[in-house]
Enzyme design. Structure first.
Site, PDB file in Angstrom:
ATOM      1  N   GLY A   1      18.942  32.172  36.836  1.00  0.00           N
ATOM      2  CA  GLY A   1      19.944  32.526  35.829  1.00  0.00           C
ATOM      3  C   GLY A   1      21.357  32.264  36.311  1.00  0.00           C
ATOM      4  O   GLY A   1      21.565  31.487  37.246  1.00  0.00           O
ATOM      5  N   ALA A   2      22.343  32.915  35.654  1.00  0.00           N
ATOM      6  CA  ALA A   2      23.760  32.606  35.859  1.00  0.00           C
ATOM      7  C   ALA A   2      23.932  31.090  35.729  1.00  0.00           C
ATOM      8  O   ALA A   2      24.462  30.418  36.614  1.00  0.00           O
ATOM      9  CB  ALA A   2      24.267  33.125  37.210  1.00  0.00           C
TER      10      ALA A   2
ATOM     11  N   HIS B   1      24.704  27.242  34.992  1.00  0.00           N
ATOM     12  CA  HIS B   1      25.895  26.392  34.971  1.00  0.00           C
ATOM     13  C   HIS B   1      25.440  24.960  34.699  1.00  0.00           C
ATOM     14  O   HIS B   1      24.233  24.708  34.508  1.00  0.00           O
ATOM     15  CB  HIS B   1      26.667  26.511  36.291  1.00  0.00           C
ATOM     16  CG  HIS B   1      25.832  26.309  37.518  1.00  0.00           C
ATOM     17  ND1 HIS B   1      25.181  25.129  37.791  1.00  0.00           N
ATOM     18  CD2 HIS B   1      25.511  27.147  38.538  1.00  0.00           C
ATOM     19  CE1 HIS B   1      24.535  25.226  38.928  1.00  0.00           C
ATOM     20  NE2 HIS B   1      24.699  26.455  39.408  1.00  0.00           N
TER      21      HIS B   1
ATOM     22  N   HIS C   1      22.287  23.582  36.506  1.00  0.00           N
ATOM     23  CA  HIS C   1      21.008  23.958  35.891  1.00  0.00           C
ATOM     24  C   HIS C   1      20.777  23.154  34.606  1.00  0.00           C
ATOM     25  O   HIS C   1      19.656  22.694  34.336  1.00  0.00           O
ATOM     26  CB  HIS C   1      21.012  25.441  35.516  1.00  0.00           C
ATOM     27  CG  HIS C   1      21.190  26.396  36.659  1.00  0.00           C
ATOM     28  ND1 HIS C   1      22.310  27.186  36.801  1.00  0.00           N
ATOM     29  CD2 HIS C   1      20.385  26.689  37.713  1.00  0.00           C
ATOM     30  CE1 HIS C   1      22.187  27.940  37.890  1.00  0.00           C
ATOM     31  NE2 HIS C   1      21.037  27.655  38.459  1.00  0.00           N
TER      32      HIS C   1
ATOM     33  N   VAL D   1      25.197  18.402  40.773  1.00  0.00           N
ATOM     34  CA  VAL D   1      26.347  18.348  39.873  1.00  0.00           C
ATOM     35  C   VAL D   1      27.512  19.070  40.550  1.00  0.00           C
ATOM     36  O   VAL D   1      27.334  20.150  41.130  1.00  0.00           O
ATOM     37  CB  VAL D   1      26.013  19.017  38.514  1.00  0.00           C
ATOM     38  CG1 VAL D   1      27.225  19.034  37.603  1.00  0.00           C
ATOM     39  CG2 VAL D   1      24.843  18.297  37.853  1.00  0.00           C
TER      40      VAL D   1
HETATM   41  P1  AMP Z   1      19.084  28.757  41.353  1.00  0.00           P
HETATM   42  O1  AMP Z   1      19.277  29.415  40.019  1.00  0.00           O
HETATM   43  O2  AMP Z   1      20.298  28.762  42.207  1.00  0.00           O
HETATM   44  O3  AMP Z   1      17.824  29.218  42.054  1.00  0.00           O
HETATM   45  O4  AMP Z   1      18.859  27.213  41.041  1.00  0.00           O
HETATM   46  C1  AMP Z   1      17.864  26.801  40.138  1.00  0.00           C
HETATM   47  C2  AMP Z   1      17.730  25.313  40.238  1.00  0.00           C
HETATM   48  O5  AMP Z   1      18.980  24.701  39.906  1.00  0.00           O
HETATM   49  C3  AMP Z   1      17.365  24.826  41.642  1.00  0.00           C
HETATM   50  O6  AMP Z   1      16.424  23.783  41.546  1.00  0.00           O
HETATM   51  C4  AMP Z   1      18.684  24.342  42.170  1.00  0.00           C
HETATM   52  O7  AMP Z   1      18.561  23.343  43.154  1.00  0.00           O
HETATM   53  C5  AMP Z   1      19.316  23.772  40.911  1.00  0.00           C
HETATM   54  N1  AMP Z   1      20.768  23.674  41.062  1.00  0.00           N
HETATM   55  C6  AMP Z   1      21.618  24.647  41.476  1.00  0.00           C
HETATM   56  N2  AMP Z   1      22.874  24.154  41.559  1.00  0.00           N
HETATM   57  C7  AMP Z   1      22.811  22.851  41.220  1.00  0.00           C
HETATM   58  C8  AMP Z   1      23.772  21.792  41.125  1.00  0.00           C
HETATM   59  N3  AMP Z   1      25.052  21.992  41.412  1.00  0.00           N
HETATM   60  N4  AMP Z   1      23.342  20.570  40.732  1.00  0.00           N
HETATM   61  C9  AMP Z   1      22.030  20.350  40.449  1.00  0.00           C
HETATM   62  N5  AMP Z   1      21.077  21.313  40.511  1.00  0.00           N
HETATM   63  C10 AMP Z   1      21.458  22.537  40.896  1.00  0.00           C
END
Ligand code: AMP
Length: 280
Positions: free
Chosen positions: A32-33, A35, A38, A177
């Site tokens: 979540g949260a 951006h 995601h 990203v």
């Molecule tokens: P998280 O919510 O942080 O567990 O991330 C969920 C998914 O989003 C994971 O596969 C992360 O690698 C991906 N993710 C997080 N930040 C980015 C980003 N800046 N660019 C691309 N994918 C991302």
């Protein structure tokens, strides 16, 4: 309105109907949260699959600090609003007992790839990740799963885990990203005090300079020392690690003789940021 499901039986019924119709199901696991990072995964899933499930679960088992878990941003209503334009089929926000019911006693653990880098600094983190991700793969029955290269070690670990456990899912990595100033998007960026946010791009800038130096034949020790000085000089409190690793398999490297990745973790404003870039 996108459907939000919170329980396994409802999710299973949905997916079973899609599979009966021969549709390809994609999953985007998140905490979540949301951006734009995601959302880029959601876009890739929409392009590659007939049906898309986004999961949102702040997984307590992958946090190695109680305060980090407590402070982690939780923004379900905003997340639903951000997902609306993408027209995903289901948002799965499992109730905690759907993931860790009473008596839960199993852990999924990948050796090798989880040692070093984040694995050295966040004990138990990757076991928490592989345990929850294997459950999400099995609960969703997805054919394809989309992960960000932003968490490069995690991408490698999850790919290994799915292969080793014969989970019939194709793990797809998507590029990081970034903000226009180079800072990799992260839910934790929300926690940065303004001064720290302003200084944070220094990490990716120093990494790019180090990558260029390596490709120009520079010596890794000197380049790393320069990068560390730049990062600390910009206001970072600690550089936890900054390492050159093989892009496939993460073996330590000192010269760029095959595709490589520079990976780093550093603290600024009390927030731990990670980043990585391809080299060569
Ligand atoms: P998280 O919510 O942080 O567990 O991330 C969920 C998914 O989003 C994971 O596969 C992360 O690698 C991906 N993710 C997080 N930040 C980015 C980003 N800046 N660019 C691309 N994918 C991302």
């Amino acid at each position: 309105m996108t459907e939000i499901l919170r329980q396994k039986p409802a999710l299973r019924a949905r997916v079973a109907a899609w599979k009966r119709a021969g549709e390809r199901v994609g999953v985007v696991p998140t905490m979540g949260a949301l951006h734009a990072g995601h959302l880029s995964l959601v876009e890739a899933a929409k392009a590659g699959c007939d049906r898309v499930i986004v999961t949102i679960f702040v997984n307590p088992k992958q946090f190695n600090s109680a305060s980090d878990l407590e402070n982690y941003p939780r923004t379900e209503d905003e997340d639903a609003a951000k997902l609306a334009p993408f027209d995903v089929d289901t948002v799965y926000v499992p109730d905690p007992e759907e993931i860790y019911p009473e008596g839960f006693a199993t852990q999924v653990s990948v050796a090798g790839l989880t040692e070093g880098l984040c694995g050295s600094h966040r004990p138990g983190h990757f076991d928490g990740v592989t345990t929850v991700v294997s459950k999400l793969f099995l609960q969703t029955g997805a054919d394809r799963a989309y992960f960000g290269e932003k968490d490069y070690q995690q991408l490698q670990v999850v790919t290994r885990m799915a292969t080793d456990l014969d989970i019939p899912v194709e793990v797809i990595g998507c590029p990081t990203v970034r903000e226009t100033d180079g800072l990799a998007l992260s839910s934790r960026n929300l926690l940065l005090p303004p001064e720290a946010r302003a200084a944070a791009p220094a990490l990716s800038i120093a990494m790019r300079a180090m990558a260029e130096g390596l490709l120009a034949g520079g010596e890794i020790g000197a380049l790393r020392a320069q990068a560390e000085a730049a990062v600390l000089g910009a206001g970072f409190e600690t550089l936890e690690y900054l390492e050159l690793r093989a892009a496939d398999g993460l073996a330590p490297m000192t010269v760029v003789d095959r595709p490589a990745r520079l990976l780093a973790a550093a603290w600024i404003g009390g927030v731990r940021l990670i980043d990585n870039i391809p080299v060569g």
